[in-house]
Design an enzyme around this catalytic site. Structure first.
Site, PDB file in Angstrom:
ATOM      1  N   GLU A  13      17.771 -80.005  -1.534  1.00 27.78           N
ATOM      2  CA  GLU A  13      16.553 -80.331  -2.264  1.00 27.78           C
ATOM      3  C   GLU A  13      15.400 -79.947  -1.354  1.00 27.78           C
ATOM      4  OE1 GLU A  13      13.406 -81.269  -2.943  1.00 27.78           O
ATOM      5  OE2 GLU A  13      13.728 -83.423  -2.781  1.00 27.78           O
TER       6      GLU A  13
ATOM      7  N   GLU B 107       8.500 -74.859   0.363  1.00 28.21           N
ATOM      8  CA  GLU B 107       9.230 -75.455   1.485  1.00 28.21           C
ATOM      9  C   GLU B 107      10.245 -74.487   2.090  1.00 28.21           C
ATOM     10  OE1 GLU B 107      10.872 -79.282   1.042  1.00 28.21           O
ATOM     11  OE2 GLU B 107       8.961 -80.248   0.656  1.00 28.21           O
TER      12      GLU B 107
END
Length: 730
Positions: free
Chosen positions: A188, A197
């Site tokens: 995740e 990210e």
């Protein structure tokens, strides 16, 4: 977590790599020794930074609390909000149970966080008889988080079922940390934009070095979507030139011919758009932008030309985007970050979440891409072309006209880019009028000034220079630095001043010397205050202006005028059920005990004694359902005519409306003149500033008929720049 890193001291020699990820979830240095990392800490009152050493050995016992610094760092991340997202947790649990079906499966969890997905994987492996045959390995590079992961694993008896490495995934090697390539990848590593990210480079490296061919992955696929919208509010957040023209006050941050010299950065901006639903006009149906298949090595960059048919007449001010996760290969488990109006629509082509309901959450917002200038006028049933492209970490758009020329013009390399809220503020007629009036009053009946602009305010630097051509203006510009100087030079002529009268220091306040002042005294010290990079911080961290005034104390003339002359800490009791739910203390998360993380992650509710979580910065208007339960109260004043000092204040809150009080919104009103007649409020009624939100240790039901009251006390520490709060109800 946004911030300016320019001018920071270099990391210690042992720190080899800095990972800055959008939500602050994996910010760490990989050191030569795996048991040590370096954490950057900023002093908000001085702008100084220091590197803190985080040792693996500290706080390793299950019941041990981590040091205060680590608690502050982790409480400001979005881990707690994610763990309170029941829809997310449930979707991952179902998908992992489906993916881990082979007793000999070798599972790799990248970006382990508290270890929730790793523990789900270990439980699923055990359920299919894989204990002792398969394996679960996890990596978490952010050492303070990794230490917490170990505590969670121990609390759940999982420390021997999950191999945890305090490393980045690109530091893992098959044959060293991993016995063999993994055949199941769970992860995740997603931000609001999806890619910020480092999803793509992480997947690329994992497929190259850590995974078998054709692995199972959770999630299985991600799809990004967009929608064209018209919104006067979003228009104000990017079209400074037009709003300046409407203000017609003679100050030009973006003069004619230089309309884009100050602009919002061409990127997707995370924002909760549901509160804008009644202010937005949809000009297209949702359209698919990109698909990312996690089970395959992703490309570094792609381009996609999308044909869109408009659904109404209007002006395209922005593209609102979101993403949908397909967590399983069968296509039965989905998670969506779509706006409420999309989730509640009857559009057939959009995948649905399993329960089609989703609580408000803050860790994944919607994204807004602004079209340039006044926007793109369209008519109903018009066909538009949109060029979408992505690189390793972001997705961008170009809206094309019929001749295939990009509507978004190229921006010069030396122009200034600011956050959307600051663009809107600089174009706000009332805010501009307040500052112009205050500066004109300050300059009236005074001899030529030596004026210091103590912060990064280009507006004040232009304003003072143009209104007082005989004054010497020194702009500190500690964040803008040389870019600020180049900008002023470009717009000087349009604002009727000469660069001979203005000097840009480009350093922090402590660097100013009497030589810079030509041994003259400061007659006028001004600031908004605004410091580049402080936009995501708590409101009182702009008291850096007060600290600068203190450093300039010996250089001030006896009759020096300081603007603003004071700050007033304001407070309002609030009902904040959605924010409360996202910050509440954790117990069982999909069958796993998370009690040990509550204090570290700054949870509220069901904590020992009257312990409460930290005060955190939020745009209150974006915090889901909100309701004011009291009028606005003043708690304490910060008098800038005096050097900085500790302050204490208290006030009795009387409740005007019935409801559940979850906490207090706190902000600073800046008083510009000594008559208290010109005040700029940064409270929740405005959308341009974040407020501090102090949640209570437990919600309190209040009803004016019962004459309830709360006593709130606040204390300001000038050494740290922190304000601490305590409250009691009667």
């Amino acid at each position: 977590m946004p911030g300016c890193l320019a001018g920071l001291a270099p990391p210690p020699p042992a720190a080899l790599h800095l990972l800055l990820r959008g939500r602050g979830r994996r910010m760490a240095f990989s050191a030569a020794a795996p048991s040590r990392a370096f954490q950057l800490r900023l002093n908000p009152l001085t702008g100084d930074s220091e590197w803190l050493v985080v040792d693996e050995a500290e706080g390793e016992d299950v019941g041990a609390a981590p040091p205060q610094t680590q608690r502050q760092l982790l409480a400001a991340t979005s881990y707690l909000d994610m763990l309170n997202d029941a829809a997310r947790n449930r979707a991952y649990r179902r998908a992992i149970d489906a993916a881990v079906s082979d007793p000999s499966a070798r599972v790799l969890d990248i970006g382990a966080g508290t270890g929730l997905l790793s523990m789900m994987s270990a439980r699923a492996l055990e359920a299919v008889g894989g204990e002792g045959r398969g394996s679960v390995s996890a990596c978490e590079s952010y050492l303070p988080m990794g230490k917490l992961t170990r505590r969670v694993l121990r609390a759940n008896g999982m420390e021997n079922k999950v191999k945890l490495f305090h490393k980045r995934s690109d530091e893992l090697e098959v044959g060293v940390e991993l016995d063999s390539p993994a055949d199941v990848l769970v992860s995740e590593i997603l931000d609001s934009e999806l890619l910020g990210e480092g999803l793509i480079p992480t997947l690329q490296q994992a497929h190259d070095s850590l995974l078998v061919k054709n692995p199972k992955t959770v999630p299985y696929r991600a799809t990004t979507y967009g929608q064209l919208v018209e919104s006067p509010f979003l228009w104000k957040m990017h079209d400074l030139h037009s709003n300046e023209a409407n203000a017609a006050d003679g100050v030009w941050l973006t003069p004619d011919g230089m309309e884009n010299i100050v602009s919002v950065k061409l990127q997707q901006h995370a924002m909760q758009c549901d509160p804008l639903e009644d202010e937005i006009r949809l000009l297209s149906e949702p359209f698919k932008v990109f698909e990312f298949d996690f089970s395959e090595r992703p490309e570094s960059q792609r381009e996609n030309k999308i044909t869109i048919k408009t659904t109404g007449d209007g002006c395209v001010h922005a593209i609102i985007s979101w993403w949908v996760l397909q967590l399983d290969s069968a296509g039965s488990i989905f998670y969506s970050t779509a706006p409420k109006w999309v989730r509640q629509s009857s559009i057939k082509d959009l995948p649905r979440c399993a329960d089609d309901t989703k609580d408000w959450c803050d860790h994944w917002k919607h994204c807004v891409w602004f079209t340039q200038g006044r926007g793109a006028p369209v008519m109903k049933d018009q066909t538009l072309s949109l060029r979408a492209s992505h690189n390793l970490t972001s997705i961008s758009y170009q809206l094309l006209n019929p001749n295939d020329e990009a509507c978004n013009g190229n921006l010069k390399a030396d122009h200034l880019t600011l956050l959307p809220e600051r663009i809107a503020l600089y174009g706000d007629i009332y805010w501009r009028s307040a500052l112009i009036t205050a500066i004109k009053n300050a300059l009236s009946d005074r001899s030529p000034q030596t004026c210091i602009v103590a912060d990064d305010s280009i507006f004040l630097a232009l304003l003072v220079s143009s209104l007082s051509p005989s004054s010497k203006v020194i702009a500190m510009f500690p964040g803008l630095r040389d870019k600020g100087a180049t900008y002023l030079q470009a717009v000087a002529k349009a604002n009727n001043f000469s660069m001979d009268q203005i000097q840009v220091i480009g350093k922090r306040a402590a660097s100013l010397s009497t030589d810079d002042l030509e041994h003259k005294k400061i007659n006028l010290l001004v600031g908004e205050p605004f410091y580049c990079g402080s936009e995501g911080m708590l409101p009182w961290q702009n008291l850096r202006f007060w600290n600068a005034r203190t450093l300039f104390h010996s250089m001030l003339s006896e009759d020096a005028l300081i603007m603003p002359c004071k700050g007033v800490l304001k407070l309002c009791a609030m009902s904040l059920p959605d924010l409360w739910k996202s910050r509440r203390s954790l117990k069982d998360v999909e069958g796993f005990d998370h009690l040990v993380v509550n204090e570290t992650l700054g949870a509220c509710g069901d904590l020992p004694g009257e312990q409460q979580g930290p005060c955190l910065p939020y745009y209150v208007w974006q915090c889901g359902y909100t309701k004011k339960l009291s009028k606005v109260y003043s708690v304490m004043d910060f008098n800038f005519s005096e050097p900085i000092h500790s302050c204490f204040g208290k006030t009795k809150i009387e409740f005007a409306d019935a409801g559940t009080c979850h906490g207090f919104a706190v902000w600073i009103d800046w008083v510009l003149d000594e008559k208290n007649s010109i005040v700029i409020s940064t409270g929740p009624d405005t959308r341009y500033w974040k407020q501090g939100v102090q949640l209570l240790s437990k919600p309190v039901e209040v009803n004016p008929a019962d004459d309830p009251a709360a006593l709130v006390e606040a204390s300001f520490d000038p050494a740290s720049g922190d304000i601490t709060f305590s409250s009691s109800f009667s």
